[in-house]
Structures are given as structure tokens and as C-alpha cells.
Design an enzyme around this catalytic site. Sequence first.
Site, PDB file in Angstrom:
ATOM      1  N   HIS A   1      22.617  51.814 -29.499  1.00  0.00           N
ATOM      2  CA  HIS A   1      21.371  52.343 -29.347  1.00  0.00           C
ATOM      3  C   HIS A   1      20.363  51.515 -28.856  1.00  0.00           C
ATOM      4  CE1 HIS A   1      23.050  56.051 -31.136  1.00  0.00           C
ATOM      5  NE2 HIS A   1      23.995  55.378 -31.766  1.00  0.00           N
TER       6      HIS A   1
ATOM      7  N   LYS B   1      23.947  16.594 -41.592  1.00  0.00           N
ATOM      8  CA  LYS B   1      24.908  15.443 -41.177  1.00  0.00           C
ATOM      9  C   LYS B   1      24.264  14.178 -40.880  1.00  0.00           C
ATOM     10  CE  LYS B   1      28.818  14.283 -38.098  1.00  0.00           C
ATOM     11  NZ  LYS B   1      29.504  15.023 -36.978  1.00  0.00           N
TER      12      LYS B   1
ATOM     13  N   GLY C   1      29.113  19.047 -36.595  1.00  0.00           N
ATOM     14  CA  GLY C   1      28.493  20.028 -37.332  1.00  0.00           C
ATOM     15  C   GLY C   1      28.601  21.274 -37.257  1.00  0.00           C
ATOM     16  N   ARG C   2      28.802  21.794 -36.099  1.00  0.00           N
ATOM     17  CA  ARG C   2      29.289  23.425 -35.816  1.00  0.00           C
ATOM     18  C   ARG C   2      30.616  23.855 -36.312  1.00  0.00           C
ATOM     19  NH1 ARG C   2      28.298  20.695 -31.208  1.00  0.00           N
ATOM     20  NH2 ARG C   2      29.747  20.336 -29.722  1.00  0.00           N
TER      21      ARG C   2
ATOM     22  N   GLU D   1      13.329  18.934 -38.371  1.00  0.00           N
ATOM     23  CA  GLU D   1      12.958  20.310 -39.052  1.00  0.00           C
ATOM     24  C   GLU D   1      13.445  20.525 -40.341  1.00  0.00           C
ATOM     25  OE1 GLU D   1      14.504  19.693 -36.192  1.00  0.00           O
ATOM     26  OE2 GLU D   1      14.169  21.332 -34.608  1.00  0.00           O
TER      27      GLU D   1
ATOM     28  N   GLU E   1      26.844  25.360 -27.547  1.00  0.00           N
ATOM     29  CA  GLU E   1      26.951  23.891 -28.055  1.00  0.00           C
ATOM     30  C   GLU E   1      28.096  23.299 -27.670  1.00  0.00           C
ATOM     31  OE1 GLU E   1      23.806  22.368 -30.850  1.00  0.00           O
ATOM     32  OE2 GLU E   1      25.651  22.008 -31.853  1.00  0.00           O
TER      33      GLU E   1
ATOM     34  N   LYS F   1      14.598  17.299 -27.972  1.00  0.00           N
ATOM     35  CA  LYS F   1      13.934  16.805 -29.416  1.00  0.00           C
ATOM     36  C   LYS F   1      13.004  15.462 -29.296  1.00  0.00           C
ATOM     37  CE  LYS F   1      18.230  17.332 -32.447  1.00  0.00           C
ATOM     38  NZ  LYS F   1      19.297  16.722 -32.822  1.00  0.00           N
TER      39      LYS F   1
END
Length: 550
Positions: free
Chosen positions: A384, A206, A267-268, A212, A353, A512
Site C-alpha cells: 500500500h 567492537k 561487526g556486521r 555515537e 557495507e 567519521k
Amino acid sequence: MQPRTSLASWQALIAHAKEMKQQHMSDLFKQNTQRFEQFSIKLAPFLLDYSKNLIGEQTMTKLFDLARECNIEDWREKMFSGERINTTEDRSVLHVALRNRSQSPMILDDKNINTDVQQALDQIKSFSDKIRQGLWKGYSGKRITDVVNIGVGGSNLGPQMVTEALKQYSDQSVNVHYVSNVDGTQIANVLRPLNPEKTLFIVSSKTFTTTETMTNAKTAMNWLVSSSFDESSIAKHFVAVSSNKKNATEFGIKTENIFDMWDWVGGRFSLWSAIGLPIAIDLGFDRFIELLEGAHEIDRHFVESPLEQNAPVILALLSLWNCTFLGAQSQAILPYDQSLHMLSAYLQQAEMESNGKSVNWEGEAINYPTVPSIWGELGINGQHAFYQYLHQSNNIVPADFIGSVESVTPVQGHHETLMANFFAQTQALMQGVDEQQVRTDLKAKGRRPDYIDKVAPHKVHKGNRPTNTILMKRISPRSLGSLIALYEHKIFTQGILLQICSFDQWGVELGKGLANNIQRELTKNTISQNHDSSTKGLMSYYQKSKSTKE
Ligand code: F6P
């Protein structure tokens, strides 16, 4: 601002929680045989059973009173009508416009944004069709066989979770891959079997500033150009999805290859936009539309249903009840459908977030417990691994169990075993088993009294552990769209109940910024004396170890 704690309904819930903590759910079930009918909702895409919570009629009445005192309906209206409810960033929150299949006008700053959305959908359709039909050719004239989505967080989790969930609906005309981690191992592993001539990259960001993603995108460009020996090949192998056209263009992506995003889509919450391009490529545009339609169905439900019948509102209220009033600190997401294996990772970002914050809309400290940490795993694998903790630890972890009536991949004899566990676990978590019962069972098995005395306390399950069950008919693009929208609106409602700004994420900025500074030092092989002794020590060990040959 008036804190939620000053509301009459809030205070009533504090008092009521004290009473309810004395109750056991198994008694409540014995006292009221209609609990399931009373505390469940049947919607077209799924059934929501919330009867296995430590609630009674009074609890729900008080929770709905709170929802009304918090003006949930007004806030909902504000979101859908484009008010700038993301106040810290001064933005509207209109991801619902991306899937507004009814085409009712969505007005933002006096403009109907349906037109923009439709244009973006047309672009997604045209591009995904071209890729799927082999009409989009790489630099050497070959069709594209592999698409690599480069993005992180909201620019990765949504599309990846959905393509993983809907694998059975893919005709595999194109293989879709994801790179999110800046650890070079991931991109190296993804690229190793691929042919640059037939690979297309979607750089999804965005902001188009995420280090990254930019690092991975550069590596991908170098990989391409080291094969094509021609920078102009980038135009045929790179597209971007971004609201920052300037940065995307400067990065080397052609303007006509940039898919737009808007600042009114967080974004999410963006998988419904061109961020969902890998979904459309993998499944075909029609399936992508079905996903949007499923989400729209829940948007309508959220807007039109009274609070008492409103699934997202109920989930939000129960989260508040379990965490803020009963003291739970985490919540597990436990899908019993292999398709949903990435759901908990997706919901971690969506909820944590959004609402993992500790000041209210006015920036004042919130002095009561807010949202839980979200974690989870496929249910059977979890059984398990960590279910021991869910059943017998001192910490109560409310859990959402999500299963399907039909498997998308029926294999003789499997589904009943899966679903038997699905039903058994919520029953066990609710009922538990007391010491008297444990002793009776051991005696019936012929165990000696000294053995029974020794082992009995270890076999006691206190039960009384809250769960919600979401039972889907079948995972499909439509039902998955509905499930995601259910959680999105739960998160929105939870934010309003807690007075939290759900649509910013300042908490990720500090790290960041520090990482940028440290990266400069690592590159120059220096260490600033301003760091604390731990950070200096770690960096120094890292730098020395790097230059030491084993
Ligand atoms: O660092 C968090 C975050 O900003 C998320 O909110 C977002 O989804 C992700 O990074 C990726 O951001 P972008 O799409 O701008 O690269």
C-alpha cells in the site's frame, strides 16, 4: 589482476543476457511446466523458489560455470580454514566458528579457537542466567528488570533484529531496549520510564571508539550516577562487549565485566558472539544456542552441497545475473511476517557495507555494475506504499519475498489473507497483464470503448519482474539463524564473484573523520574557512539560528 570480464563464462553470460532480455517469464512458465521443480530447493528450515527469475536451464549452467571459474569452492574453503581473506585488514573471517556446533576443529594461527568460543559462550550463559534469574543485583540490591544495549551498526542491528523477530519466544523476565542513535531523543525516551536501580547497560562496540556509542554510554553513566551518587555503582550496571579491552576499561568498565570479541569477527557478522548478549538475556541461553544451531545447519549446507543445490550460491548468482547482466540497480527485501520487520535494515548493512565497493582485491577499478542497493519493508505495508513502483515503473527491482507457513501468533482468519497476498504478488510481478487482456476485462465489465481507449494503457503491467520466494515453516530461533546465515553466505559468494573485499568498510571512515573536525568547530562556535561554501553556509545558519531566540 585478471578481471572477471575476461572469463569465458562471463562473456557467455553477456551474450546470453541479450537473448534472455527478449523472453518473458510467463512464456517460460508455459513452455516448461516443471520450472518450479527445476528451480527450487527444499531445505529443512525453508523452501527457496527461484523459478520466477528471467532464467532458463542454460542461464543456470552458465552461472554455475562462472562460479567454478571464480573458484567459489576454494574461497569457501579459505574462509572456513581461517585464511586471512580480509586482506585489506589482514584478518581471518571466522564468524562461522562462533556457531560451529559440530565442534570440528577451527584452526587459526595453529590454535583451535573452539576453546575461546566455548569460554565466551560459558560467560554469556552464566551472565544471562544471573540476570534472568534475578541473581545479579543493582547498586541498591534490587534485581535487574531492564537491559539497555548501547551500540550502533553491527553492534545493534543484529541483536535488535533478532530480539524483535523472536519476541514471542521471550518470557519477558527482563525487558531489553536498544539505543543506537546519538540523537539524544532516543536515549531520553528509552530511559524516561526506567529505574536506574534496576537497569543494566551493555555497551557494545567492537572498537570502543565509535563516537555515537561512547556519547550514549557517557549519558547513561551520568544518568546512573545522578541516581546512585556513587561511581562504584557503575560496576553493577555496566558491562561491555568489545575487542578493545583497554578503551573499555579506561571508560570505566570493570575488566571482569568485559565480554571479549575477536578481530576475526566482522561487526556486521557478530550477532553470534557476545554481541548477541541481549538475545541470550531476552530469550534465555538455550534459545540463543538454537539460533547458532540454525546458522550452523546452513554453514554445513553451504560447505557440503554441490553448487547446483547450494542456496546461498544460487542467491548470489541470481543477484549477479539480475544486477550485473540484466541491469537492475536495487533489490527489495519484502518479509510477509511481522517478526521480520527489521530484516531489510539488517540486510542493508550486511550486504551494502560488505559489497558496496568499486575496486577489486588489487585496488583496481571495477568497470561493470556490482551490487544493488538494498531496501524494503514489510510486504503488506509495502503493497500500500511502493508496490505501484515495483509493478509499473520503468525500473526493474528484483525482490526477495519471505513468508512463513505458520504464524508464530495465529489469529483467526489473518494468516490466509496475508499469504494470499504473498503468493499473488510474485505471480503478478512475474505474469503482468498485457493490453489485450486489459481491454477484454474492461469490455467484460461493460465499459464504453472511449473509456477503454483512455484507461487501458494505464492498466498494463509488463510483468517479467524477478522474485525469489523464501518460505519458512515458522519463525523460530533455529529457522531465523538459518535465514541469516543464508544471506551471510550469499553476500560472501557475491563478493568473490565480483572480486570485492567484503570484510572491510573504509567507506564509512571519511564521513567519521569530517564529523570529528566539524564537531570541534561546532563546540567552539567557529567555522573553518577550508570548508566548501555549502558546508560553511549550513554551519553558519545552524550556529546563528541556535543563538537566535524565536
Ligand atoms: O561505521 C561502521 C561501523 O564500523 C560498522 O562496521 C560497525 O558495525 C559499526 O560501525 C559499529 O562499530 P563498533 O562496534 O566498533 O562500535
